[in-house]
Scaffold this active site. Structure first.
Site, PDB file in Angstrom:
ATOM      1  N   LYS A 256      -0.678   4.598   6.057  1.00  0.00           N
ATOM      2  CA  LYS A 256      -1.148   5.514   5.073  1.00  0.00           C
ATOM      3  C   LYS A 256      -0.586   6.882   5.395  1.00  0.00           C
ATOM      4  CE  LYS A 256      -4.565   3.134   2.812  1.00  0.00           C
ATOM      5  NZ  LYS A 256      -4.094   1.756   3.587  1.00  0.00           N
TER       6      LYS A 256
ATOM      7  N   SER B 183       0.846  -1.261  -0.140  1.00  0.00           N
ATOM      8  CA  SER B 183      -0.029  -0.079  -0.133  1.00  0.00           C
ATOM      9  C   SER B 183       0.849   1.392  -0.049  1.00  0.00           C
ATOM     10  CB  SER B 183      -0.777  -0.157   1.167  1.00  0.00           C
ATOM     11  OG  SER B 183      -0.323  -0.056   2.412  1.00  0.00           O
TER      12      SER B 183
END
Lengths: 242, 242
Positions: free
Chosen positions: A200, A162
């Site tokens: 993130k 990610s």
DNA sequence: ACCTCACCCATACGTAAGTATAGTATAGTA
DNA sequence: TACTATACTATACTTACGTATGGGTGAGGT
């Protein structure tokens, strides 16, 4: 009888001593300082140093440390308990394999919790594509653990892609500093309402937060302010084994 | 007069206090411990903590630390100087922006060098996108320096984007293990005939070697066997500050 | 009113820690 | 031979540090 043996031990070492090197016992002291600091998380006292080195009296170590301080290898504030630090040139002499007092040391140390390293990786220079290595004359040392251990940082192994566009690959370790209030744009470890965790980049937007993955094939997550977004910490470092 | 102001300060803070949170002053103490520890390289004494927090008497801080120890947030050995460490749950409360004593703090601190070590970085678990953190019960420790220091490894700061597709960015540090005979496909530090150095992936081909950059916009370099290709070492680790 | 909690203060004590002073022993060097 | 550097020891003083004791204030709950 013990006396004779002790002195013969020193004879050997002194025999090897060449002109302008640091006396071997002072090297031992440097190593002991670093090792004890790592083991306990705080620097030793003179007494502790003496015991670790197999000495009967603090004054011996005191004199060594004074000598080292005069040479600029140890930072030590007068009358201040446990303020010793190995600095500057002194770092050259710290080695990983610690037997700084011959066999004396083993007797003194009680085996504490599983812990600690030392001796940073020497930072040799800079490499740029096409240019010769820009070697450094005064070697610095990479001391990664030391940089982060104090502030309560911890490491997490990353699984998944990610954050691949930010150079964070699966299998890497991110070093996370616990921080309840990260800045805009920092990479964070976020705990979502459903209990799942993600790595993130965090952006504050009107209405809430955007958790932006570093992978253009993935969608950002929007978290409204009403929902509970818990930030475990911000990523301050990265380490990869290859 | 100073007294009244001081108390009104606390009134405000207590007003915000909800049931089961850590009292604000204890949070201040946690932060002060961490800050002073990495400012000086060793943990503070009660007196230093008190001064940093703007308190006139050690006992105040003593009581706070005792409370924190009872809650398991601070490791503190009885009668042992400078043995305080923030541990466990306590780490949650340390924040990057430190103003733990309001305006009191600024007066106390002399600006020393930033430095110093502690324990290894605890490896807390594994994070995968979308999954909860896979916490480990028996904490391992990342021991980066010790992993490499023995084998004569050194670090190089990377400049340029030649290995960007391998997740090596400009500004990263690569840890290089000296090795004269690398395997096929490993990332190496190569010293070319003209004295220039590069970070590339090495492939042996018929007729010589191919040095393949990790950047599709760059061309590989072919080195015929006749030319002298010196390999400084292979990249075994990578570290990045963020 | 009473109690508890969070927070602060001062005094005093015992010990741990740093330090001053004063020696002893060996090896190398002038 | 005398002198210096390295290395270790012992005794005694002073101070820094942790801690025991006792107390004070204001907010909030019952």
């Amino acid at each position: 009888m013990g006396e004779v043996e002790k002195y013969s031990f020193f004879l050997l070492r002194i025999g090897k001593l060449t002109a302008n090197t640091l006396p071997p016992r002072q090297q031992d002291v440097l190593n002991a300082i670093v090792e004890l600091t790592d083991k306990h998380g705080y620097p030793p006292t003179l007494q502790e140093l003496a015991t670790a080195l197999g000495l009967k009296n603090r004054m011996t170590v005191h004199q060594h440390v004074v000598a080292l301080k005069k040479k600029g290898m140890v930072h030590w504030e007068s009358k201040l308990n446990r303020s010793m630090r190995v600095v500057g040139e002194g770092l050259r002499y710290i080695s990983t394999d610690s037997k700084y007092a011959g066999e004396h040391y083993l007797s003194a140390a009680e085996s504490a919790e599983p812990e600690l390293p030392q001796a940073g990786v020497p930072l040799a220079g800079r490499i740029a594509a096409g240019a010769p290595i820009d070697a450094m004359e005064t070697p610095e040392y990479l001391r990664i653990e030391s940089e982060y251990a104090d502030s309560g940082c911890f490491a997490l192994e990353v699984k998944g892609d990610s954050m691949i566009e930010d150079g964070i690959f699966s299998g890497d370790y991110v070093i996370v500093k616990p921080s309840p209030s990260p800045h805009n744009g920092e990479i964070v470890v976020a705990l979502l309402e459903d209990g799942s965790a993600t790595l993130k980049r965090l952006f504050k937007e009107n209405g809430g937060y955007r958790l932006q993955p570093g992978n253009s094939q993935m969608e950002p997550i929007f978290v409204p302010r009403s929902q509970d977004l818990q930030i475990q910490g911000v990523v301050v470092g990265l380490f990869r084994r290859m």
